[in-house]
Design a protein around this motif. Structure first.
Motif, PDB file in Angstrom:
ATOM      1  N   GLU A 255      61.040  12.822   8.551  1.00  0.00           N
ATOM      2  CA  GLU A 255      59.740  12.225   8.231  1.00  0.00           C
ATOM      3  C   GLU A 255      58.666  13.298   8.087  1.00  0.00           C
ATOM      4  O   GLU A 255      57.886  13.289   7.135  1.00  0.00           O
ATOM      5  CB  GLU A 255      59.354  11.225   9.318  1.00  0.00           C
ATOM      6  N   VAL A 256      58.630  14.237   9.007  1.00  0.00           N
ATOM      7  CA  VAL A 256      57.633  15.308   8.948  1.00  0.00           C
ATOM      8  C   VAL A 256      57.829  16.175   7.696  1.00  0.00           C
ATOM      9  O   VAL A 256      56.867  16.573   7.051  1.00  0.00           O
ATOM     10  CB  VAL A 256      57.684  16.180  10.231  1.00  0.00           C
TER      11      VAL A 256
ATOM     12  N   GLU B  80      59.162  15.146   4.994  1.00  0.00           N
ATOM     13  CA  GLU B  80      59.088  14.240   3.848  1.00  0.00           C
ATOM     14  C   GLU B  80      60.350  14.305   2.982  1.00  0.00           C
ATOM     15  O   GLU B  80      60.293  14.431   1.765  1.00  0.00           O
ATOM     16  CB  GLU B  80      57.837  14.524   3.013  1.00  0.00           C
ATOM     17  N   GLN B  81      61.500  14.199   3.669  1.00  0.00           N
ATOM     18  CA  GLN B  81      62.782  14.184   2.993  1.00  0.00           C
ATOM     19  C   GLN B  81      63.666  13.118   3.623  1.00  0.00           C
ATOM     20  O   GLN B  81      63.501  12.790   4.802  1.00  0.00           O
ATOM     21  CB  GLN B  81      63.483  15.546   3.123  1.00  0.00           C
TER      22      GLN B  81
END
Length: 119
Positions: A32-33, A35-36
């Protein structure tokens, strides 16, 4: 009981429930951090299929962030999960590619850990 991470018909890793739960939580937060996608598809609560190209892409990005960052706590947080992810990619037949001297050195450290991926 244990979690199972599979590629096709092959079990890549089968940790205990608590370890599996922690790994999934850490991987989801990291993805999540960054963005994948995680590259892991839940078949059931404790069974995941590995999408090797997507999972490898995330692991490659994690390695890049780990070696490019100058933030001590980013290093330590990624050090908690990245070695396991590298071992999983390699056990699944993939390759994590070092593109810098720092990445080469980090991969050497991970390989020295000799993490077993018991199925």
């Amino acid at each position: 009981m244990s979690y199972m991470f599979e590629l096709g018909d092959e079990t890549i890793w089968s940790p205990t429930n608590r370890v599996g739960q922690l790994y999934i939580g850490m991987l989801r937060a990291t993805a999540e951090v960054l963005e994948q996608p995680t590259g892991l598809d839940a078949v059931s609560e404790d069974l995941y299929d590995i999408d090797l190209p997507a999972f490898s892409s995330l692991v490659q990005r994690m390695l890049s962030v780990r070696t490019e960052s100058v933030h001590l706590y980013m290093w330590r947080l990624l050090d908690g999960i990245l070695p396991i992810c590298i071992a999983m990619v390699e056990r699944a037949g993939g390759t994590v590619i070092a593109t810098t001297e720092e990445e080469t050195a980090y991969l050497a450290e991970v390989h020295a850990m000799d993490l077993p991926m018991a199925a």
